[in-house]
Enzyme design. Sequence first.
Site, short mmCIF file in Angstrom:
data_model
loop_
_atom_site.label_atom_id
_atom_site.label_comp_id
_atom_site.label_asym_id
_atom_site.label_seq_id
_atom_site.Cartn_x
_atom_site.Cartn_y
_atom_site.Cartn_z
CB SER A 34 -0.97 0.04 1.15
OG SER A 34 -1.73 -1.18 1.22
CG HIS A 46 -2.17 4.14 3.02
ND1 HIS A 46 -3.50 3.82 3.29
CD2 HIS A 46 -1.63 2.88 2.86
CE1 HIS A 46 -3.77 2.59 3.43
NE2 HIS A 46 -2.71 1.95 3.20
#
Length: 273
Positions: A164, A219
């Site tokens: 991610s 992220h």
Amino acid sequence: MANCSQCGNAMPGFSFGDERDICPECARKQQVIEPPRHQVVLWREFPVTTGIIAICVLVYVAMSATSGSASAFVSPSVEDVMKWGGTFGYNILHGEWWRLVTAVFVHIGLIHIASNMYVFWGLGLIAERVLGRWNFLATYLLTGIAGNVLSLLLKPNIVGAGASGAIFGLAGVLISVLQFGRLTIPNERLKPLKQQVVRLALINLVIGAVVPVINNIAHLGGLIYGLLLGILFSWSTRFDGDARLKIQRIGLVAATVLLAAASYGIDRLYTAG
């Protein structure tokens, strides 16, 4: 100034100096942003994207097969994730720094890997063509590590894994390059492409903010580092040939050193005294 790899004419703008350089006229004819339809061509045209996906899938299958649990394929245990390279602050700060790299190829569940690989596939086909193979691979690794480093700083007590951070890093690079780089992509295709990438990043950040089990810190780390790398790549397009390549290489080395320095600083913060 680089030449178009298709017709041989001089490139009027953005180019990373490899066989993917293509002028606007050839781009319109061949629709370079559209992924090829034939599977063999996909492997040849996007070896890094398909290679990373293959590694992630193989690691997940191997982790599930060696776990000894029937449910591991759907939801591997924390022990499985750690065995195959997941991150955890204590282990990293006690010498297992390699986990910052291996974690970008490990996933925590079937839904996790399926959703990550789906998004990575879409971004990878664009980013590998725009950046070139080696810049794309360096971006994936550096932004994935950056997400793990920020997690180590702010959330050292959680087990982490997944692509991610790197996926958000690719989104960040594309946002910067599509906005500031000297591109040969026709403007009528450039604008919706930028909007698509920005929308994807924002939606997934919101999802990460509202779902407690998602590590949104990774992220953010990947996205911020990707935006910075994208500015580097965009600035390098102001130069031609060897100068452009030299700037990119120096910038990537500097980005690597910066991550190493940040990791050392975090280690001193948590272990000094």
